[in-house]
Design an enzyme around this catalytic site. Structure first.
Site, PDB file in Angstrom:
ATOM      1  N   ASN A 161       0.805  -1.222   0.000  1.00  0.00           N
ATOM      2  CA  ASN A 161       0.000   0.000   0.000  1.00  0.00           C
ATOM      3  C   ASN A 161       0.840   1.276   0.000  1.00  0.00           C
ATOM      4  OD1 ASN A 161       0.305  -1.492   2.537  1.00  0.00           O
ATOM      5  ND2 ASN A 161      -0.390   0.389   3.503  1.00  0.00           N
ATOM      6  N   SER A 211     -10.827  -5.438  -0.178  1.00  0.00           N
ATOM      7  CA  SER A 211     -11.538  -4.309   0.409  1.00  0.00           C
ATOM      8  C   SER A 211     -12.185  -3.488  -0.703  1.00  0.00           C
ATOM      9  CB  SER A 211     -10.516  -3.450   1.161  1.00  0.00           C
ATOM     10  OG  SER A 211     -11.145  -2.328   1.698  1.00  0.00           O
ATOM     11  N   GLY A 212     -13.446  -3.107  -0.525  1.00  0.00           N
ATOM     12  CA  GLY A 212     -14.147  -2.367  -1.574  1.00  0.00           C
ATOM     13  C   GLY A 212     -13.663  -0.945  -1.764  1.00  0.00           C
ATOM     14  N   HIS A 213     -13.337  -0.270  -0.647  1.00  0.00           N
ATOM     15  CA  HIS A 213     -13.105   1.175  -0.766  1.00  0.00           C
ATOM     16  C   HIS A 213     -11.786   1.538  -1.440  1.00  0.00           C
ATOM     17  CE1 HIS A 213     -10.336   2.093   2.737  1.00  0.00           C
ATOM     18  NE2 HIS A 213     -10.746   0.906   3.108  1.00  0.00           N
ATOM     19  N   THR A 249     -26.911  -9.401   8.994  1.00  0.00           N
ATOM     20  CA  THR A 249     -27.592  -8.989   7.761  1.00  0.00           C
ATOM     21  C   THR A 249     -26.600  -8.257   6.864  1.00  0.00           C
ATOM     22  OG1 THR A 249     -29.643  -8.847   8.980  1.00  0.00           O
ATOM     23  CG2 THR A 249     -29.563  -7.681   6.869  1.00  0.00           C
ATOM     24  N   CYS A 338      -2.400   5.515   7.620  1.00  0.00           N
ATOM     25  CA  CYS A 338      -2.642   5.157   9.025  1.00  0.00           C
ATOM     26  C   CYS A 338      -1.651   5.840   9.947  1.00  0.00           C
ATOM     27  CB  CYS A 338      -2.535   3.662   9.215  1.00  0.00           C
ATOM     28  SG  CYS A 338      -3.654   2.782   8.159  1.00  0.00           S
TER      29      CYS A 338
HETATM   30  N1  PLP Z   1      -4.319  -4.323   3.691  1.00  0.00           N
HETATM   31  C1  PLP Z   1      -3.840  -3.361   2.901  1.00  0.00           C
HETATM   32  C2  PLP Z   1      -2.670  -3.639   1.999  1.00  0.00           C
HETATM   33  C3  PLP Z   1      -4.418  -2.089   2.918  1.00  0.00           C
HETATM   34  O1  PLP Z   1      -3.933  -1.119   2.134  1.00  0.00           O
HETATM   35  C4  PLP Z   1      -5.524  -1.857   3.771  1.00  0.00           C
HETATM   36  C5  PLP Z   1      -6.130  -0.512   3.834  1.00  0.00           C
HETATM   37  O2  PLP Z   1      -5.726   0.355   4.555  1.00  0.00           O
HETATM   38  C6  PLP Z   1      -6.001  -2.903   4.575  1.00  0.00           C
HETATM   39  C7  PLP Z   1      -5.366  -4.119   4.504  1.00  0.00           C
HETATM   40  C8  PLP Z   1      -7.194  -2.712   5.482  1.00  0.00           C
HETATM   41  O3  PLP Z   1      -8.357  -2.665   4.690  1.00  0.00           O
HETATM   42  P1  PLP Z   1      -9.781  -2.160   5.247  1.00  0.00           P
HETATM   43  O4  PLP Z   1      -9.726  -0.686   5.278  1.00  0.00           O
HETATM   44  O5  PLP Z   1     -10.788  -2.663   4.250  1.00  0.00           O
HETATM   45  O6  PLP Z   1      -9.995  -2.792   6.567  1.00  0.00           O
END
Ligand code: PLP
Length: 686
Positions: A161, A211-213, A249, A338
């Protein structure tokens, strides 16, 4: 929207318009519970089933499991729980399981944190072992070969990331296979979705969270793939939704939106091609090279996703780069989102073995798959604009600046700072307690203004100034004799202080800097103006010390500001005033106009740095009404604001409300009882 250029796609993305419509449709029209057997429920269930079928085809799920959940953090928990429950059962049967939980050193924190949590909770007692990566961020396969035989679980992400580095999943798979290990393998596929081809059932991967977002669906929706035959334990038990694999749900709005994104990916007609994305990144990189001389890229482009650039600029901190880009409405993040609020070095870049300045100074620029030509073109223009603003502020020393600089400059990194006493008239300066991380920055200022460095002094003995001396070159006389604190023997003269003691001093412009003892192995430096031949306590404006709680009675007064190097409480400076920091410091932006009307003498002080002003898009409205005193200059101004008897109210403003809060607290502590901070900063006012 808002004229902003959003280049933080690895943190989150905007919602694909068609996906937002699908979510609205589910909430407005198809609001049924997909578990209900009546028509309203069935209309919702169709959407759920279609989204799942699309995911199954797109990811090559085969006969494995594919469940919807709240996102990757949940998927990671489920995968780790499933694996460790299986390990615990084998441990109970006395079977060998391997003694380690191996995870890539650059994994998202959710992975090692989940491993540690469930390992502790389940009492599996395995050893968490980080798998090293090389300078490009790729997993060290030789190390994996050595660890795999004794691993119970192996976690390696598909793409990182922070850097976008794409893992060699084939190489990892081959290494795991050759080791003969029975370890379960999780691959965090969050950043890979839509950017890398995945055919999961054809691989040995046991668990793959999504992850969707991160791909234009909303926050709070995700998926977990589990290989057919891999151990599985539900994380959440209840009504038996998702075939009993994940009760609760379903988040139908999220799933409907994710389904639309997955369908768009499958059709291949919505997002730009890889070639186009590569072209976009190259243009951004070119703009960065042109705007920020000396920029270094922390990711190797041909080994990373085409949507990520990670870079650092010598002499400019990640905070400063973030601030200038943010002023130009270019949204990026420092290291990973983060940890963006902390100025800590990036553990991902540390693991790649990059030097501290590149790791602590890193900026991640990442764009989502919905980026277009116009966004990239505007981003490049604004990057050029930011480069010009930094150059004008003397932060990038590719050419000397015509503008001389004067006064006291505080160069801080969280909790520690160095000080520069600049004198424009004589084009000279003195450096006090230069931190190693400030070498490039101090050099840029000195070279940029073509100043002579009269002395580089420290408050504690034995500090190593050699790298700064080398970097300053001809701007500092490296041959001059100095004591253990860097104090020059030749240029110093004797000076009487307020208590009658005679000490060494150096003249800088119309002021003097005097060296005084501050206990065992420590010195303090007093800066002020002489009264005749001596520096009386009343003439000492600033005392530079190692710690803020050092008292220097008799030779200073209550008006003297103590400027510490170690500033663990982030106070900027200290004084002898009462502590009025606690009460009603915050001023809400909705109350500002009324406050200014009630206090006509009040001064609004913008503590953003000059390069932020210069880069601001659009040009700051009403900026004329605010006095500009950058936080790095606050201490010098504080000394002036405190001198008068009537303290006119001071309202500090900045981008987010954090620096203005620091400034207001500092002034309150120094005894200025009517200083305030504008809550939420200009970001909310805009
Ligand atoms: N793993 C990676 C490589 C990510 O970039 C993220 C997002 O910050 C996550 C896990 C966590 O994902 P989520 O925000 O869907 O919990």
């Amino acid at each position: 929207m808002n004229n902003e250029i959003y280049l933080d796609g690895n943190a989150t993305t905007c919602i694909l318009p068609a996906a937002a419509l699908a979510a609205a449709d589910i909430m407005g029209q198809r609001y049924g519970n997909p578990s209900s057997s009546h028509g309203t429920g069935l209309r919702a269930k169709v959407v759920l089933d279609q989204a799942r079928q699309c995911a199954v085809r797109l990811l090559g799920v085969g006969d494995g499991r594919l469940m919807f959940n709240s996102g990757a953090t949940e998927g990671i928990q489920t995968a780790v729980l499933s694996a460790l429950v299986a390990v615990r059962e084998r441990q109970a049967r006395g079977e060998a399981t391997g003694s380690m939980l191996v995870y890539g050193a650059t994994e998202h924190k959710a992975v090692p944190e989940a491993l540690a949590h469930w390992n502790r909770l389940l009492g599996t007692n395995l050893k968490l072992t980080a798998l090293a990566v090389d300078g490009d961020g790729l997993h060290d396969l030789a190390a994996l070969r050595a660890l795999a035989p004794d691993a119970a679980m192996i976690c390696t992400m598909a793409a990182n990331n922070e850097t976008g580095v794409v893992s060699d999943l084939d190489g990892i798979a081959a290494t795991i296979a050759a080791s003969g290990t029975s370890a379960l393998w999780m691959v965090d596929c969050v950043q890979a979705l839509g950017k890398l081809q995945l055919n999961l059932a054809a691989t040995r991967i046991d668990y793959a969270p999504f992850s969707g977002h991160k791909l234009h669906a909303p926050k709070g929706v995700g998926m977990l793939y589990v290989r057919a035959g891999a151990p599985f334990t539900p994380l959440i038990m209840g009504g038996g939704q998702e075939a009993g694999q994940r009760s609760g749900t379903e988040n139908m709005a999220g799933i409907a939106a994710l389904g639309v994104v997955l369908a768009a990916l499958e059709r291949g007609d919505t997002f730009p091609s890889h070639d186009r994305l590569h072209g976009y990144r190259e243009r951004l990189a070119e703009a960065l090279r042109a705007a920020l001389p000396g920029v270094v890229f922390n990711n190797t482009f041909d080994k990373s996703l085409p949507t990520t650039i990670n870079f650092a600029v010598p002499g400019v901190s990640s905070r400063e780069l973030m601030d200038v880009l943010d002023a130009a409405r270019v949204r990026v993040s420092a290291g990973s989102a983060c940890s963006a609020s902390k100025a800590a070095p990036s553990y991902v870049l540390d693991a790649m073995g990059l030097p501290l300045w590149r790791s602590a100074g890193a900026i991640r620029m990442s764009f989502g798959a919905m980026v277009d030509e116009a966004t990239i073109a505007t981003a490049c223009q604004r990057i050029a604009h930011c480069g010009a603003a930094l150059r004008a502020a003397g932060m990038i020393a590719d050419q000397p600046s015509a503008e001389p600089d004067d006064g006291l400059l505080q160069l801080g990194v969280e909790g520690e700072c160095g000080w520069l006493v600049l004198d424009a008239a004589s084009r000279s300066c003195i450096v006090i307690d230069p931190l190693p991380t400030l070498t490039a920055r101090i050099t840029a200022i000195v070279r940029g203004h073509n100043y002579r460095v009269l002395a580089i002094v420290a408050t504690t003995a034995g500090a190593d100034h050699a790298p700064l001396v080398r970097s300053l070159g001809a701007h500092y006389d490296a041959q001059a004799m100095t004591d253990a604190f860097g104090w020059p023997a030749i240029t110093a003269h004797r000076l009487a202080l307020g208590d009658g003691a005679e000490v060494n001093a150096i003249a800088i412009g119309s002021q003097v800097l005097a060296q005084v003892s501050a206990g065992e192995g420590a010195h303090a430096y007093l800066l002020g103006s002489k009264d005749g031949a001596s520096l009386t306590a009343a003439g000492v404006r600033f005392a530079f010390t190692a710690h803020a709680d050092l008292a220097l009675p008799v030779i200073t007064t209550a008006q003297t500001l103590l400027c510490p190097t170690r500033d663990a409480r982030n106070q900027l400076c200290a004084g002898h005033g009462g502590d009025h920091a606690a009460a009603d410091l915050q001023l809400d932006s909705s109350a500002l106009a009324a406050f200014l009307q009630a206090h006509p003498g009040a001064v609004v002080v913008d503590v953003r740095e000059p390069y932020e002003f210069a880069a601001t898009v659009p040009a700051p409205a009403g900026a004329h009404a605010a006095q500009s005193v950058p936080l790095s200059r606050l201490v010098e101004h504080a000394s002036l604001w405190l001198r008068g008897d009537s303290h006119a109210p001071l309202v500090f403003v900045c981008r987010s409300g954090s620096r203005s809060m620091k400034a207001a607290q500092c002034l309150r502590r120094l005894g200025h009882t009517s200083s305030y901070s504008l809550t939420g900063g200009l970001a909310l006012a805009a």
